[in-house]
Design an enzyme around this catalytic site. Structure first.
Site, PDB file in Angstrom:
ATOM      1  N   HIS A   1       9.309  -5.912 -17.740  1.00 37.50           N
ATOM      2  CA  HIS A   1       9.795  -5.093 -16.695  1.00 37.50           C
ATOM      3  C   HIS A   1       9.825  -3.569 -17.374  1.00 37.50           C
ATOM      4  O   HIS A   1      10.709  -2.865 -17.373  1.00 37.50           O
ATOM      5  CB  HIS A   1      11.236  -5.324 -16.303  1.00 37.50           C
ATOM      6  CG  HIS A   1      11.437  -4.555 -14.969  1.00 37.50           C
ATOM      7  ND1 HIS A   1      12.303  -5.328 -14.073  1.00 37.50           N
ATOM      8  CD2 HIS A   1      11.008  -3.650 -14.372  1.00 37.50           C
ATOM      9  CE1 HIS A   1      12.350  -4.582 -12.922  1.00 37.50           C
ATOM     10  NE2 HIS A   1      11.624  -3.630 -12.999  1.00 37.50           N
TER      11      HIS A   1
ATOM     12  N   GLY B   1       6.744  -1.324 -16.903  1.00 39.04           N
ATOM     13  CA  GLY B   1       5.634  -0.644 -16.375  1.00 39.04           C
ATOM     14  C   GLY B   1       5.624   0.835 -16.340  1.00 39.04           C
ATOM     15  O   GLY B   1       4.693   1.413 -16.365  1.00 39.04           O
TER      16      GLY B   1
ATOM     17  N   ARG C   1       8.213  -6.979  -8.093  1.00 41.78           N
ATOM     18  CA  ARG C   1       9.721  -7.656  -8.400  1.00 41.78           C
ATOM     19  C   ARG C   1       9.443  -9.172  -8.556  1.00 41.78           C
ATOM     20  O   ARG C   1       8.579  -9.723  -8.083  1.00 41.78           O
ATOM     21  CB  ARG C   1      10.623  -7.156  -7.172  1.00 41.78           C
ATOM     22  CG  ARG C   1      11.069  -5.861  -7.123  1.00 41.78           C
ATOM     23  CD  ARG C   1      12.108  -5.534  -8.292  1.00 41.78           C
ATOM     24  NE  ARG C   1      12.730  -4.395  -8.336  1.00 41.78           N
ATOM     25  CZ  ARG C   1      12.199  -3.291  -8.879  1.00 41.78           C
ATOM     26  NH1 ARG C   1      11.030  -3.272  -9.614  1.00 41.78           N
ATOM     27  NH2 ARG C   1      12.936  -2.098  -9.047  1.00 41.78           N
TER      28      ARG C   1
ATOM     29  N   ILE D   1       2.376   3.064  -5.510  1.00 41.15           N
ATOM     30  CA  ILE D   1       1.956   2.560  -6.458  1.00 41.15           C
ATOM     31  C   ILE D   1       0.628   1.690  -6.111  1.00 41.15           C
ATOM     32  O   ILE D   1      -0.269   1.690  -6.637  1.00 41.15           O
ATOM     33  CB  ILE D   1       2.912   1.610  -6.885  1.00 41.15           C
ATOM     34  CG1 ILE D   1       3.964   2.301  -7.710  1.00 41.15           C
ATOM     35  CG2 ILE D   1       2.330   0.294  -8.022  1.00 41.15           C
ATOM     36  CD1 ILE D   1       5.284   1.350  -8.044  1.00 41.15           C
TER      37      ILE D   1
ATOM     38  N   PHE E   1       0.799  -1.072  -0.123  1.00 41.43           N
ATOM     39  CA  PHE E   1      -0.018  -0.075  -0.177  1.00 41.43           C
ATOM     40  C   PHE E   1       0.815   1.149  -0.140  1.00 41.43           C
ATOM     41  O   PHE E   1       0.461   2.433   0.756  1.00 41.43           O
ATOM     42  CB  PHE E   1      -0.967  -0.101   1.068  1.00 41.43           C
ATOM     43  CG  PHE E   1      -2.242   1.001   1.154  1.00 41.43           C
ATOM     44  CD1 PHE E   1      -3.167   0.784   0.131  1.00 41.43           C
ATOM     45  CD2 PHE E   1      -2.385   2.052   2.227  1.00 41.43           C
ATOM     46  CE1 PHE E   1      -4.118   1.676  -0.055  1.00 41.43           C
ATOM     47  CE2 PHE E   1      -3.468   2.846   2.120  1.00 41.43           C
ATOM     48  CZ  PHE E   1      -4.284   2.390   0.903  1.00 41.43           C
ATOM     49  N   GLY E   2       2.007   1.210  -0.804  1.00 46.58           N
ATOM     50  CA  GLY E   2       2.936   2.220  -0.901  1.00 46.58           C
ATOM     51  C   GLY E   2       2.246   3.231  -1.994  1.00 46.58           C
ATOM     52  O   GLY E   2       1.101   3.066  -2.446  1.00 46.58           O
TER      53      GLY E   2
ATOM     54  N   GLU F   1      16.065 -11.906 -15.189  1.00 44.92           N
ATOM     55  CA  GLU F   1      15.478 -11.079 -16.224  1.00 44.92           C
ATOM     56  C   GLU F   1      16.727 -10.710 -17.303  1.00 44.92           C
ATOM     57  O   GLU F   1      17.800 -10.624 -16.654  1.00 44.92           O
ATOM     58  CB  GLU F   1      15.069  -9.642 -15.705  1.00 44.92           C
ATOM     59  CG  GLU F   1      13.731  -9.961 -15.056  1.00 44.92           C
ATOM     60  CD  GLU F   1      13.248  -8.644 -14.355  1.00 44.92           C
ATOM     61  OE1 GLU F   1      13.530  -7.501 -14.608  1.00 44.92           O
ATOM     62  OE2 GLU F   1      12.170  -8.676 -14.008  1.00 44.92           O
TER      63      GLU F   1
END
Length: 310
Positions: free
Chosen positions: A284, A286, A236, A156, A153-154, A265
């Protein structure tokens, strides 16, 4: 002062920001990545052994790197994630480490919801069928009234919650650091991880990579999920145990997944995920919008000047 910029996105912004940096006494070096996504520690040292500062991307910012850069005073990690940074070594070598938090909240939240929509309405499957000459009538799922579980709930996570509520979804949140008043102000419910897994139609991961969140989505979590549920990871790659996820997707114990990030990745060519039809793949990417890149680059310069000039 020598400044090395290894973040590819930031390098594209240098023509716009170069005069500001040079006016503050920086000599700018931007080594080419030549098709790579990041530099290893040993490669970095070739460019940064005498550098005062670095604005880095997803590079290997390990103890080897810090030991090889005795003049380094400031490391700005372009973007949000700092899991590639050896903070203990940075501290031992007197290097200030900063990132640019909050610069991609809306971009990553948009991407998360685009994955939710694509999974719910199976838009990629329909697109591919029509492109191949078919005219399918594939049943989807309605978002309004569906439960979205958000882990983290940061900035983002909150941006994702706002979008989900606008779609009429019921939202549950897992975040041990979120205050009850913050959650109440958003009109969402706090719950535990097991309940979130059991009750959510869509689970979106938007938390950082830490020891506590490593393989948060494991066999136990996936077994608890509904068989019509989906996992979306915009956090992540290490948040998800990919072996367990592959088994769950193969057995249809969950309906599908959308992954913007992976444990390794780029996604290895031999990954079993690639053969699964119920997965949507990202790269990766976004945060990668024109506006977001400019915002993060401006913030990187601001942070750098705060650390070394102001």
């Amino acid at each position: 002062m020598k400044l090395v910029v290894t973040c590819k996105q930031m390098q594209a912004e240098l023509p716009r920001l170069k005069s500001i940096l040079e006016d503050h006494g920086f000599e700018i070096h931007a080594p080419s990545l030549e098709g790579r996504q990041q530099f290893s520690a040993s490669e970095l040292i070739e460019f940064t052994s005498d550098a005062t500062a670095i604005i880095a991307g997803d590079d290997e910012l390990s103890d080897e790197f810090f030991r090889g850069c005795p003049d380094l005073r400031v490391l700005v990690r372009w973007g949000i994630g700092t899991d590639s940074v050896d903070f203990e070594s940075a501290s031992q070598h007197g290097v200030t480490v900063r990132n640019t938090p909050g610069v991609f909240n809306d971009e990553v939240a948009d991407m998360a919801m685009s994955y939710v929509l694509a999974l719910a309405r199976r838009t990629i499957e329909i697109h591919q069928a029509v492109a191949n000459g078919d005219w399918p009538k594939i049943e989807g799922a309605t978002l309004s009234g569906a439960t979205l579980g958000v882990v983290g709930f940061g900035g983002i996570g909150r941006a994702i919650v706002k979008r989900a509520l606008a779609f009429g979804m019921s939202v549950k949140v897992v975040d041990p650091y979120a205050s009850a008043s913050d959650l109440s102000n958003f009109g969402v419910h706090s719950t535990d991880l097991e309940t979130l897994a059991r009750e959510s139609r869509f689970v979106v991961l938007a938390c950082p990579a830490t020891e506590e969140t490593f393989h948060l989505v494991d066999e136990s979590f996936l077994t608890s999920m509904r068989d019509d549920a989906f996992v979306v990871n915009v956090g992540r790659g290490t948040l998800v145990d990919e072996k367990a996820l592959i088994l769950a997707l193969k057995s249809s114990s969950i309906a599908g997944a959308a992954l913007d990030v992976y444990e390794s990745e780029p996604l290895p060519s031999k990954s079993e995920l690639r053969a699964l039809s119920n997965v949507i793949f990202g790269s990766h990417n976004g945060s990668n919008t024109r506006e977001g890149v400019a915002r993060a680059s401006d913030k990187s310069v601001q942070v750098l000047l705060e650390c070394l000039i102001n």
